[in-house]
Design a protein around this motif. Structure first.
Motif: not given
Length: 523
Positions: A227-230, A233-237, A241-242, A315-317
Motif C-alpha cells: 500500500x505504500x505507493x498508493x 502516490x510515488x513515482x511507482x504509482x 498504472x500506465x 503524472x495522470x492519476x
C-alpha cells in the motif's frame, strides 16, 4: 443544585441507560446442509451445500465474532464426502467485505447470468449451474469477513478485528475452527483471495504456518500487496498504472489499433519501466525536450491528449484517466467515463466538466444484481434462516483513525524483513510475509492472477511487487503469473472465467516444478 433536581437528573441518566439497546447476541456455531446435483461435462455430479456460522475468539474478547460461511463439498451418490480432497478457503477483500462477488460469480456450483461489461437491468436475474466450478478438484468454503455479509462482530472486538493483523488472526482462527469441526485437518489446503483479500491472503499464508497450518497452495487475484505507493502516490504509482491505461485505451479504440492487445500491452510495459520511469525520477529537473517527448509517447499509448499529459506533469492519476479517456467522444458517447474495476465498462457522468468521475460505473452496474442473487440463493435455495440484512461491507468508518471506529492499517512484519521502519509499519506491505511463507515451506505454490483491464489493482504494480520480494533464486519458480482479458473481477467475462478455471485446474494438479508450464510471465 437542589436534592430534588439532583434526584431527577440521576433518574434521567438511569432511564437513558436503561433505554439503550443491548448489543445483539452473536449467532452460535451451527450449520444447515442441503444436497444437490448438477450436470458437468456430460455427467451428473453430487454435492452438498452447508451454510452456517463459526464463532471465533480474539485475545481480548470471547466470543468476538460469528463468521458466516457457505461451503460446497463433492459427494458420492449416497451423500458421503471425502476428507482427503483439497479444501479451498475463498474470500473477497474490502477490507471488511462479504464474499458475495466471488461466491456468485466465480467458482461455486452456481453462477450469476448477467451482461458482461455493460449496464445490468433490474431483477429478475439469472442464476445457472456453473460449468467452471472448482468442485471437480476441490471443495470450497466462501467466508464473509466479520461484520460483513451475514457475519456478526461484537462491539468490543472491533478494535482487534478491524485491523490488518487482527483480520489475519481472525481468518486464521476461523480456518482452524473449520478444520476441526469438519475433520479437514489432514486435507490439502488452499486459500484464494481477491483484492484486499490478496493482502490478507499473503499475510495469512505466513500466519497460518505460525498457527500450525501449512498451505499447499495460494491463489491471489487482482492483487494489492504493497500500500505504500498508493498512500503517497510515488513515482511507482504512476508507473504501475500506465500499462493498464494503455490496455483500456486499446479496448476502447483510442490507441494501438494497428497492433494486437498483447503487443500493445508489452510496448506499454516497456515504456513504463523505461522512459517513463527515467523521466519521473528527474522530477522538476527534467529538461523540456525530454518532457515533451515522453508526453507525446505517453499520449500515443494511452489515447489521452498530449498537452493534457504534459500539463499533468506526466503524472495522470487513475480517477482522471477514467474521466478523460472518452471525454472528447461525440454523439451518443459524449460525456462517458470508464469503470474503475473493469475498464471495459463505460457509462454517463452527469458532471461533464469535473476532472474526476462522480460515480464508479461498473460498481453501480454490478452491485445490485450480485446482492439480490446472493440473498435469494442463500436464503431460498440453501436454507439460511437468518433475518438480518446481508451487508456488503463491515460498518467501520473509512475516515476514522480511532481503533474500533476505523480500520487500523499498521502491520507487523515477519522476523528478518528489511524495512527502515522496523518490524511495525503504518501500512500493509505483505510481500515479506509471502516471501517468508515460501522460504519456510518451499513446496508452497502461488498463482498470481491479473485482469489486464483492472484500473483498481494494476497488473504492472503486482509484477513490480513480486520482483522485489527478495526471494532466493531457487524459490522464484514457486510463483506463477496468469493474465485475463477482464477487469478486477476477472471471472465476469466469459472467455476470462473459462481461462481462469483451466489455469486453476492445472495449478491444483501440479507441484511447484509444474508451475513453469502455467507461468505466463517468465522470470
Amino acid at each position: 443544585m437542589s436534592e430534588e433536581a439532583l434526584s431527577a437528573q440521576t433518574d434521567a441518566k438511569q432511564n437513558t441507560s436503561a433505554e439503550k439497546p443491548a448489543e445483539p447476541k452473536l449467532r452460535p456455531t451451527g450449520e444447515h446442509t442441503t444436497s444437490h446435483t448438477m450436470e458437468l461435462n456430460g455427467e451428473t455430479i453430487h454435492y452438498q451445500a452447508t451454510v452456517g456460522t463459526i464463532t471465533i475468539d480474539t485475545k481480548e474478547v470471547k466470543p468476538a465474532a460469528s463468521d458466516f460461511y457457505a461451503a460446497f463439498e463433492l459427494t458420492d451418490e449416497t451423500g458421503k464426502t471425502d476428507t482427503t480432497r483439497p479444501v479451498t478457503f475463498i474470500f473477497n477483500g474490502g477490507p471488511g467485505s462479504s464474499s458475495t462477488f466471488l461466491m456468485m460469480g466465480s467458482l461455486g456450483p452456481k453462477r450469476i447470468d448477467i451482461p458482461d461489461a455493460a449496464p445490468v437491468p433490474a431483477a429478475p436475474y439469472g442464476l445457472k449451474d456453473n460449468p467452471y466450478t472448482m468442485l471437480p478438484y476441490s471443495d470450497i468454503v466462501f467466508i464473509d469477513a466479520p461484520g460483513a455479509g451475514f457475519s456478526q462482530i461484537a462491539e468490543k472486538a472491533k478494535k482487534e478485528l478491524y485491523s490488518v493483523d487482527g483480520d489475519v488472526k481472525g481468518f486464521s482462527a476461523f480456518i482452524r475452527a473449520y478444520l476441526t469441526r469438519f475433520h479437514r485437518w489432514n486435507s490439502p489446503k488452499y486459500v484464494l483471495g481477491e483484492s484486499y483479500g490478496t493482502t490478507r491472503g499473503a499475510a495469512l499464508s505466513y500466519r497460518l504456518q505460525q498457527d500450525g497450518v501449512a498451505l499447499n497452495g495460494l491463489v491471489l487475484i487482482s492483487n494489492i500487496l504493497d500500500y505504500a505507493y498508493t498512500f503517497d502516490t510515488s513515482d511507482q504509482f504512476y508507473i504501475g498504472y500506465f500499462p493498464t491505461f494503455a490496455t483500456v485505451a486499446h479496448y476502447h479504440g483510442k490507441a494501438g489499433q494497428d497492433v494486437d492487445i498483447a503487443t500493445h500491452l508489452n510496448t506499454a510495459r516497456e515504456f513504463a519501466n523505461g522512459p517513463l520511469r527515467a523521466a519521473l525520477a528527474q522530477g522538476d529537473a527534467i529538461d523540456e525536450t525530454t518532457k515533451r517527448s515522453v508526453a507525446k509517447r505517453y499520449a500515443e499509448l494511452t489515447g489521452l491528449d498530449e498537452q493534457y499529459v504534459y500539463e499533468s506533469d506526466l503524472r495522470v492519476v487513475d480517477m482522471r484517466f477514467r474521466k478523460e479517456l472518452l471525454r472528447h467522444n461525440s454523439g451518443e458517447n459524449t460525456g462517458m467515463i470508464v469503470g474503475r474495476y473493469d475498464g471495459r465498462s463505460k457509462g454517463y457522468d452527469l458532471d461533464r466538466t469535473a476532472q474526476e468521475e462522480t460515480f464508479v460505473v461498473d460498481d453501480s452496474f454490478l452491485d445490485p444484481a450480485y446482492s439480490c442473487v446472493a440473498n435469494a440463493y442463500l436464503r431460498d435455495e440453501l436454507g439460511w434462516d437468518g433475518t438480518e440484512e446481508r451487508r456488503g461491507f463491515a460498518d467501520f468508518d473509512w475516515d476514522s483513525m480511532e481503533p474500533g471506529k476505523g480500520w487500523t492499517w499498521w502491520h507487523t512484519l515477519p522476523e528478518g524483513a528489511k524495512t527502515s521502519w522496523g518490524p511495525h509499519i503504518p501500512f500493509p506491505t505483505v510481500t515479506p510475509d509471502l516471501a517468508a511463507a515460501i522460504a519456510h515451506e518451499p513446496t508452497l505454490k502461488v498463482m498470481i492472477g491479473n485482469g489486464i483491464y483492472d484500473l483498481c489493482t494494476p497488473f504492472n504494480q503486482t509484477e513490480y511487487d513480486i520482483d522485489h520480494m527478495s526471494l532466493p533464486k531457487p524459490l522464484r519458480g514457486n510463483v506463477a503469473f496468469t493474465y485475463y482479458p477482464a477487469g478486477h473481477m476477472l471471472y465476469t467475462a466469459p472467455e476470462s472465467i473459462k481461462k481462469f478455471a483451466g489455469d486453476l485446474s492445472r495449478f491444483y494438479a501440479s507441484d511447484v516444478a509444474g508451475l513453469a508450464d502455467i507461468n505466463e510471465r517468465k522470470i
